[in-house]
Design a protein around this motif. Sequence first.
Motif, PDB file in Angstrom:
ATOM      1  N   TYR A  40     -58.992   5.070  16.250  1.00 28.43           N
ATOM      2  CA  TYR A  40     -57.672   4.849  15.598  1.00 28.43           C
ATOM      3  C   TYR A  40     -57.992   3.529  14.542  1.00 28.43           C
ATOM      4  O   TYR A  40     -57.328   3.511  13.135  1.00 28.43           O
ATOM      5  CB  TYR A  40     -56.377   4.267  16.523  1.00 28.43           C
ATOM      6  N   PRO A  41     -58.507   1.837  14.590  1.00 30.44           N
ATOM      7  CA  PRO A  41     -58.712   1.432  13.487  1.00 30.44           C
ATOM      8  C   PRO A  41     -59.591   2.535  12.390  1.00 30.44           C
ATOM      9  O   PRO A  41     -58.278   1.543  11.268  1.00 30.44           O
ATOM     10  CB  PRO A  41     -59.534   0.123  14.109  1.00 30.44           C
ATOM     11  N   ILE A  42     -60.179   2.622  12.323  1.00 29.00           N
ATOM     12  CA  ILE A  42     -60.561   3.817  11.595  1.00 29.00           C
ATOM     13  C   ILE A  42     -59.780   4.088   9.942  1.00 29.00           C
ATOM     14  O   ILE A  42     -59.996   4.400   9.267  1.00 29.00           O
ATOM     15  CB  ILE A  42     -61.683   4.402  12.115  1.00 29.00           C
ATOM     16  N   TYR A  43     -58.903   4.788  11.034  1.00 31.02           N
ATOM     17  CA  TYR A  43     -58.480   5.827  10.594  1.00 31.02           C
ATOM     18  C   TYR A  43     -56.868   5.341   9.270  1.00 31.02           C
ATOM     19  O   TYR A  43     -56.753   5.509   8.176  1.00 31.02           O
ATOM     20  CB  TYR A  43     -57.363   6.644  11.333  1.00 31.02           C
ATOM     21  N   TYR A  44     -56.758   4.255  10.065  1.00 37.41           N
ATOM     22  CA  TYR A  44     -55.738   3.533   9.405  1.00 37.41           C
ATOM     23  C   TYR A  44     -56.094   1.988   8.449  1.00 37.41           C
ATOM     24  O   TYR A  44     -55.729   1.796   7.999  1.00 37.41           O
ATOM     25  CB  TYR A  44     -55.512   2.083  10.627  1.00 37.41           C
ATOM     26  N   GLY A  45     -57.746   2.048   8.639  1.00 37.87           N
ATOM     27  CA  GLY A  45     -58.456   1.553   7.657  1.00 37.87           C
ATOM     28  C   GLY A  45     -57.814   2.518   6.413  1.00 37.87           C
ATOM     29  O   GLY A  45     -58.123   1.814   5.292  1.00 37.87           O
ATOM     30  N   ILE A  46     -58.037   4.203   6.205  1.00 33.59           N
ATOM     31  CA  ILE A  46     -57.991   4.693   4.855  1.00 33.59           C
ATOM     32  C   ILE A  46     -56.646   4.112   4.316  1.00 33.59           C
ATOM     33  O   ILE A  46     -54.915   4.976   4.691  1.00 33.59           O
ATOM     34  CB  ILE A  46     -57.552   6.299   5.194  1.00 33.59           C
ATOM     35  N   GLN A  47     -56.367   3.887   3.175  1.00 33.16           N
ATOM     36  CA  GLN A  47     -55.150   3.619   2.663  1.00 33.16           C
ATOM     37  C   GLN A  47     -54.195   4.624   2.182  1.00 33.16           C
ATOM     38  O   GLN A  47     -55.202   5.489   1.365  1.00 33.16           O
ATOM     39  CB  GLN A  47     -55.406   2.627   1.388  1.00 33.16           C
ATOM     40  N   GLN A  48     -52.246   4.492   2.361  1.00 37.55           N
ATOM     41  CA  GLN A  48     -52.200   5.741   1.327  1.00 37.55           C
ATOM     42  C   GLN A  48     -52.331   5.694  -0.077  1.00 37.55           C
ATOM     43  O   GLN A  48     -52.474   6.410  -0.824  1.00 37.55           O
ATOM     44  CB  GLN A  48     -50.850   5.406   1.296  1.00 37.55           C
ATOM     45  N   GLN A  49     -52.946   4.452  -0.316  1.00 27.29           N
ATOM     46  CA  GLN A  49     -53.492   4.766  -2.272  1.00 27.29           C
ATOM     47  C   GLN A  49     -54.102   5.154  -2.706  1.00 27.29           C
ATOM     48  O   GLN A  49     -53.722   5.750  -3.480  1.00 27.29           O
ATOM     49  CB  GLN A  49     -53.503   2.889  -2.462  1.00 27.29           C
ATOM     50  N   TRP A  50     -55.286   5.462  -1.532  1.00 23.57           N
ATOM     51  CA  TRP A  50     -56.068   6.380  -1.735  1.00 23.57           C
ATOM     52  C   TRP A  50     -56.001   7.914  -2.005  1.00 23.57           C
ATOM     53  O   TRP A  50     -56.473   8.426  -2.600  1.00 23.57           O
ATOM     54  CB  TRP A  50     -57.519   5.679  -1.149  1.00 23.57           C
TER      55      TRP A  50
END
Length: 277
Positions: A163-173
């Motif tokens: 979950y934290p790994i997915y959470y690190g994918i920023q919406q801006q990207w």
Amino acid sequence: MTSKKQLFVWILPFLVLILLFFIVPLLYMVISSFSNGHGFTLDHYQEVLTSSYILQGFKNSITLSAVSAVIALIVTLFAVYAMMRFSEPVRERILMISNLTSNFSGIPLAFAFIVLLGNSGLFTLLFEKWGIDSLTSFSLYSWGGLLLVYIYFQLPLSLMLLYPIYYGIQQQWKDAAALLGASTFHFWRKIGVPIMLPGIVGTFSVLFANAMGAYASAYALTGSNYNLVAIRIGALISGDIFAQPELASAIAVLLGVTMIIAMLLSEWSIKKTRRNL
């Protein structure tokens, strides 16, 4: 200086706890593996490395751990991706439930599966009544049953780690990739998955080690009927015929070496992946 002394006083109980419950047993296990009651010996390691039965236990444990870790990773990768579409309160509730279920393991977990899928389990009787049991030869007390139980207790841990790994994918990207014409599939293939790959590899190593050390669930389901390293260690300590704690210590040391090698390979893979990004 006073603050340092106060800090030392506060962490002293923790250090004593580590010493008594980790360092001392570890040293005793290593020393015992090289002892035969009369002095130093390598006979226990020679017996482990030449015994086809013990080596089969290592093979079964490594296979079961690797397969359960891979399946749990694949399932939770899609599960966490779906979770990210929910609101923050819903995700927090799912994580709370995952945290609770991650502690449901060992003998209680095995008993729950026996009640549901054992020879006289609830679902087993329902499948017999509906005539579905003839379509499958599944047995809870076989390799497939062990794999099912292992996947079950791997899933919550894998979800909480990913979950934290997915959470690190920023919406801006994602927005920038969409503006440049990239589809969702191309974003995850070219950007998302490569960024997450080190974390995925690290999660796999944790799941592998978690499964390699599992004992209670497997023993409660199969007893000594299925050859796993953890069950062999327990049998040698408790003594099905006569106790051999020194041989059990040698197997435990080699089990620890196997986990360390897996962790080192994971660390090497993570560093290599990050260099290629």
